[in-house]
Design an enzyme around this catalytic site. Structure first.
Site, PDB file in Angstrom:
ATOM      1  N   THR A 282       0.835  -1.191   0.000  1.00 56.54           N
ATOM      2  CA  THR A 282       0.000   0.000   0.000  1.00 56.54           C
ATOM      3  C   THR A 282       0.874   1.246   0.000  1.00 56.54           C
ATOM      4  O   THR A 282       2.022   1.211   0.436  1.00 56.54           O
ATOM      5  CB  THR A 282      -0.912   0.079   1.238  1.00 56.54           C
ATOM      6  N   ASP A 283       0.329   2.347  -0.471  1.00 58.11           N
ATOM      7  CA  ASP A 283       0.926   3.637  -0.160  1.00 58.11           C
ATOM      8  C   ASP A 283       0.651   3.895   1.325  1.00 58.11           C
ATOM      9  O   ASP A 283      -0.039   3.113   1.995  1.00 58.11           O
ATOM     10  CB  ASP A 283       0.336   4.733  -1.053  1.00 58.11           C
ATOM     11  N   ALA A 284       1.184   4.982   1.859  1.00 53.42           N
ATOM     12  CA  ALA A 284       1.115   5.232   3.295  1.00 53.42           C
ATOM     13  C   ALA A 284      -0.316   5.129   3.811  1.00 53.42           C
ATOM     14  O   ALA A 284      -1.235   5.750   3.270  1.00 53.42           O
ATOM     15  CB  ALA A 284       1.701   6.601   3.611  1.00 53.42           C
TER      16      ALA A 284
END
Length: 573
Positions: A282-284
């Protein structure tokens, strides 16, 4: 079950045995911890020990820290972890994405502007060498977004433009150079930024392309990189309605989620149609694009259930781990999905040789910020800086006309105690060394720090008389150094105060040159400037190359794409 003998892992029997034996030896808590990547802000031994032996993290990314501090932090992570960790950095423009002393060689926009792919190769090589020296084994790059919206400032300078073929070519070069140093790439941000203008740090993005248009742009890029053995992909917090409905025609608008939570996009499109077998991260997870999609208790198990293998950053580690365990206990995350995630995480570690980890020696730190790397940055600056337009035909500059009025339009410093952007002084020094006499009016922030009191904004509304200005100055430089991160959905030229004297008043009075030290889309806000340069960065190498080109010692070599015109006719005048 994931096949680790196939693309992109290509593990042999011994490596696969290490993966299986390692997973079999893990406790349940150790398995759960592998799915998390910690954002490390504190690097004391007690904190690192807890991350390794209480939370059993699978990966780490850090913020801040001096060169030797980061090296020791990464060494401790590997020393204290039962299973070696993935150590990630954002090496999007060179080694500066790994550590502050690292070398910025070229942004994505600068790489695309250069007429030679050597700029890209040098950027990736320097980034790989400097990241590897501090123990990094994973780069969250290339940024392979297709930028079709000039308003987008989230990936404006980070991506390689709007041409899928060029994006593929440059991304492959990046992957090649990283692989040479044993670093895995995570291309980002699937299903694609650059089409819209909002920032997924603040809100869920929306890639509204049709299936056909997505296939011809983002799909073409991802398919090519997957076939080139891309090992991992970072998923952004973007919905993609057309492809979600392609796999699920009956889905309601209110059920459209960011790709991080949308199985139709991760399992239907990415795993299924595109055939990606690598690791999905995932992104952040603290970004607004994900936080606003569901409760944290649903998001944490939800991203794994949807098809992500690793979660980037805890909010609260104890809490997030319990949320994930709850998702496993109640069946939201199937045993098969959990097993596949673990196998891909351990599979990538084996692919990188972490089953026989040898941490780099401290002597190798000398490569970080070395002279040879700064020479590569200087070469990149010379190749990339672009003369977008010069309809007033100011070039070549008359060498006898040296009196320069410099307006430096900067973003607010992070703290008024910092005063002004240090690049302003560096630019003044470069201009002075080249023989110019520079007058540089102060902006709001400089006045604040100088007077240590609230500033009277009317001082910034006082203009030179026109005749006095024409008598005292031969050239006006309007230098724009705007930037923004997770604060606004796009970044536009912003002056110190209303009716500021920084607004380009001099266009019909004195030869005036505009320069951007960052974004490529500023002509939308300053179309009155008849000469405009995109310089891409404000490091010493780029400022020196800029002055070299202003004085005719070096020709402008960079190229632009039509997004610089911002869809407006008057920007070309």
């Amino acid at each position: 079950m994931v096949d680790l003998s196939k693309r992109p892992f290509y593990l042999n029997e011994e490596q696969i045995k290490w993966v299986e034996d390692t997973i079999a030896s893990m406790t349940f808590d150790e398995k759960v911890g592998q799915l998390f990547i910690n954002l490390t802000l504190r690097r004391d031994p007690a904190t690192i020990d807890a991350l390794c032996n209480k939370y059993h993290i699978g990966g780490v990314r850090w913020q801040g820290g001096k060169l030797e501090e980061v090296y020791e932090q990464n060494r401790m992570f590997q020393e204290k972890s039962k299973v070696p960790v993935l150590i990630a950095a954002n090496c999007e423009a060179g080694g500066n994405g790994a550590v502050g002393e690292g070398t910025l060689v070229a942004t994505g926009a600068a790489c695309a502007a250069s007429t030679t792919t050597q700029t890209m190769r040098d950027m990736a090589r320097v980034g790989a060498e400097e990241a590897a020296a501090i123990g990094c084994n994973w780069s969250f790059a290339p940024v392979c977004d297709v930028v079709s919206n000039w308003r987008n400032t989230i990936v404006n300078t980070r991506a390689y433009g709007d041409n899928p073929d060029q994006i593929i070519e440059l991304s492959k070069i990046y992957m090649e150079e990283m692989k040479k140093k044993g670093i895995a790439c995570a291309a980002k941000h699937f299903p694609g930024d650059g089409f819209e203008e909002r920032d997924q740090h603040l809100i869920m993005g929306c890639n509204d392309l049709s299936v056909e248009d997505w296939d011809a742009s983002f799909g073409k890029v991802y398919q090519a990189l997957i076939e080139a053995d891309l090992p991992s992909i970072m998923v952004g917090h973007f919905c993609q309605p057309a492809y979600t409905r392609y796999f699920n025609p009956d889905i309601k608008d209110e059920d459209l989620k960011p790709a991080t939570l949308q199985p139709e996009l991760l399992q239907g499109l990415l795993r299924g149609k595109l055939g990606f077998n690598g690791l999905i991260v995932t992104d952040a997870s603290h970004m607004g694009g994900l936080m606003a999609a569901a409760s944290r208790a649903d998001v944490i198990p939800g991203v794994i259930a949807a098809g992500c293998d690793m979660i980037l950053f805890f909010n609260d580690p104890d809490e997030d781990i319990e949320y994930l365990k709850a998702g496993l206990a109640d069946g939201r995350i199937s045993e098969e999905r959990f097993s596949d995630a673990l196998h891909r995480i351990l599979g990538m570690k084996a692919m990188l040789g972490l089953d026989h980890l040898q941490f780099p020696s401290k002597e190798g730190l000398s490569v970080v910020g070395c002279a040879e790397h700064h020479e590569a940055a200087a070469k990149a600056a010379d190749e990339a800086i672009t003369l977008v337009k010069d309809t007033q035909h100011v070039f070549p500059l008359d060498p006898s006309k040296k009196r320069v009025l410099l307006y430096y339009v900067q973003s607010a410093p992070e703290s008024l105690a910092n005063g002004t952007d240090k690049a302003k002084k560096q630019l003044i020094d470069e201009l002075t060394a080249a023989g110019f006499e520079v007058t540089a009016p102060k902006d709001y922030y400089e006045y604040e720090i100088e007077h240590q009191s609230p500033f009277n904004k009317f001082k910034l509304m006082e203009h030179f008389s026109r005749e006095e200005a024409k008598k005292n100055f031969d050239l006006v430089l309007v230098v724009i150094a705007m930037n923004g991160y997770a604060q606004t959905n796009n970044v536009r030229v912003t002056y110190s105060v209303g009716h500021s004297y920084e607004i380009p008043w001099s266009v019909y009075e004195i030869p005036t040159i505009g320069v951007s030290l960052n974004y490529t889309n500023h002509l939308f806000d300053v179309p009155m400037l008849k000469t405009f340069i995109n310089a891409y960065a404000k490091t010493p190498e780029y400022l020196h190359a800029l002055v070299e080109k202003l004085t005719g010692k070096s020709e402008f070599k960079g190229r632009y794409n039509d997004l610089v015109w911002c869809g407006r006719w008057e920007t070309k005048l």
